[in-house]
Design a protein around this motif. Structure first.
Motif, short mmCIF file in Angstrom:
data_model
loop_
_atom_site.label_atom_id
_atom_site.label_comp_id
_atom_site.label_asym_id
_atom_site.label_seq_id
_atom_site.Cartn_x
_atom_site.Cartn_y
_atom_site.Cartn_z
N GLN A 291 18.06 64.41 14.23
CA GLN A 291 18.80 65.41 15.02
C GLN A 291 20.18 65.69 14.45
O GLN A 291 20.85 66.63 14.88
CB GLN A 291 18.94 64.91 16.46
CG GLN A 291 17.64 64.78 17.21
CD GLN A 291 17.85 64.13 18.56
OE1 GLN A 291 18.45 63.06 18.67
NE2 GLN A 291 17.35 64.78 19.60
N GLY B 147 24.40 60.64 27.57
CA GLY B 147 22.94 60.60 27.51
C GLY B 147 22.38 59.25 27.92
O GLY B 147 21.26 59.16 28.43
N GLY C 2 23.66 68.63 21.78
CA GLY C 2 23.47 68.08 23.11
C GLY C 2 22.60 66.84 23.07
O GLY C 2 21.40 66.92 22.79
N TYR C 3 23.21 65.70 23.28
CA TYR C 3 22.52 64.42 23.40
C TYR C 3 21.78 63.98 22.14
O TYR C 3 20.70 63.40 22.22
CB TYR C 3 21.58 64.43 24.62
CG TYR C 3 22.28 64.79 25.90
CD1 TYR C 3 23.22 63.93 26.47
CD2 TYR C 3 22.05 66.02 26.53
CE1 TYR C 3 23.89 64.27 27.63
CE2 TYR C 3 22.72 66.36 27.70
CZ TYR C 3 23.64 65.47 28.23
OH TYR C 3 24.30 65.81 29.40
N TYR D 289 18.49 59.61 28.91
CA TYR D 289 17.85 60.29 27.78
C TYR D 289 17.58 59.33 26.62
O TYR D 289 16.68 59.55 25.82
CB TYR D 289 18.70 61.44 27.28
CG TYR D 289 18.95 62.53 28.31
CD1 TYR D 289 18.01 62.84 29.30
CD2 TYR D 289 20.13 63.24 28.29
CE1 TYR D 289 18.26 63.82 30.24
CE2 TYR D 289 20.38 64.24 29.23
CZ TYR D 289 19.44 64.52 30.19
OH TYR D 289 19.69 65.50 31.12
N ARG E 34 22.45 59.27 31.67
CA ARG E 34 21.48 60.24 32.17
C ARG E 34 20.03 59.83 31.88
O ARG E 34 19.09 60.53 32.24
CB ARG E 34 21.78 61.62 31.59
CG ARG E 34 23.14 62.17 32.04
CD ARG E 34 23.38 63.57 31.54
NE ARG E 34 24.73 64.03 31.79
CZ ARG E 34 25.19 64.47 32.95
NH1 ARG E 34 24.41 64.49 34.01
NH2 ARG E 34 26.44 64.88 33.07
N ASP F 119 30.14 64.31 18.09
CA ASP F 119 29.40 65.57 18.22
C ASP F 119 30.37 66.74 18.30
O ASP F 119 31.24 66.79 19.17
CB ASP F 119 28.50 65.53 19.46
CG ASP F 119 27.53 64.35 19.44
OD1 ASP F 119 27.03 64.02 18.35
OD2 ASP F 119 27.29 63.76 20.50
N ASP G 216 26.95 69.81 17.43
CA ASP G 216 26.69 69.34 18.80
C ASP G 216 25.47 70.08 19.34
O ASP G 216 25.56 71.23 19.75
CB ASP G 216 27.91 69.58 19.68
CG ASP G 216 27.78 68.94 21.06
OD1 ASP G 216 26.68 68.45 21.40
OD2 ASP G 216 28.78 68.95 21.79
N GLN H 139 29.01 59.21 25.37
CA GLN H 139 27.55 59.26 25.21
C GLN H 139 26.89 59.22 26.59
O GLN H 139 26.24 58.24 26.97
CB GLN H 139 27.07 58.13 24.30
CG GLN H 139 27.47 58.32 22.86
CD GLN H 139 26.87 59.57 22.26
OE1 GLN H 139 25.67 59.80 22.32
NE2 GLN H 139 27.71 60.44 21.68
N ARG I 37 36.91 69.27 22.35
CA ARG I 37 37.03 69.62 23.76
C ARG I 37 38.42 69.26 24.29
O ARG I 37 39.09 68.38 23.75
CB ARG I 37 35.99 68.87 24.59
CG ARG I 37 34.57 69.22 24.23
CD ARG I 37 33.58 68.32 24.98
NE ARG I 37 32.25 68.56 24.47
CZ ARG I 37 31.29 69.15 25.17
NH1 ARG I 37 31.51 69.54 26.39
NH2 ARG I 37 30.10 69.33 24.64
#
Length: 173
Positions: A29, A58, A22-23, A63, A61, A14, A20, A56, A138
């Motif tokens: 997507q 997600g 997000g998730y 998701y 979390r 991503d 990117d 990852q 990043r």
């Protein structure tokens, strides 16, 4: 064995291969960044292994699950193959210390900025680490590269194809 060694390009997913958002975890997507398949095909033809190393969180979390990550990576590989490109291997880290899914709530040496995904690939493939590099979006990607003993580069605004051409031109000199 040294004749089998090849350099590798380790790519974050991503923000390097796709936008990117997000998730991202479903094909609909994925918005490919410009010239990604051309860049990967260029690396393939230049004799580089191409690996994706992606956090990852997600999964941790809640998701999406690991099956969604794996299914997406199969789909991405199919899309790349339609353009004559391929990723040699994929690694992802589903863990995060702040995860809501207990089974995935932990710090892990595969989670960038730790180098675990890169080092695992180095154990599984005959990689010339001295000639290898990572491209990420990043600081944690660059830290993982440094910890693995390879050069790290932030994704270039000019695009992945121009960036890999530049990075691999150094090898031919």
């Amino acid at each position: 064995m040294s004749d089998l060694l090849r350099p590798a390009a380790f790519l974050d997913r991503d923000g390097v291969l796709n936008l990117d958002i997000g998730y991202a975890h479903r094909p609909e997507q994925i918005v490919w960044l410009p010239n990604v398949s051309s860049a990967i095909r260029y690396l393939n033809e230049a004799g580089y292994y191409v690996f994706v190393v992606t956090n990852q969180a997600g999964v941790a979390r809640g998701y999406y699950d690991e099956a969604a990550v794996q299914t997406l990576h199969v789909w991405m590989q199919e899309q790349l193959r339609q353009d004559g490109a391929h990723v040699d291997d994929w690694r992802y880290c589903p863990y995060h210390p702040d995860g809501t899914v207990v089974a995935y709530r932990r710090d892990d040496d595969w989670r960038k900025p730790s180098p675990g995904m890169i080092l695992d690939l180095a154990r599984c493939w005959p990689i010339d680490m001295a000639g290898s590099f990572l491209i990420g979006d990043r600081a944690s990607d660059l830290e993982a590269a440094a910890a693995a003993g390879i050069k790290g580069h932030l994704a270039n605004a000019a695009g992945l194809l121009d960036q890999v051409r530049h990075l691999t031109s150094d090898r031919s000199k």
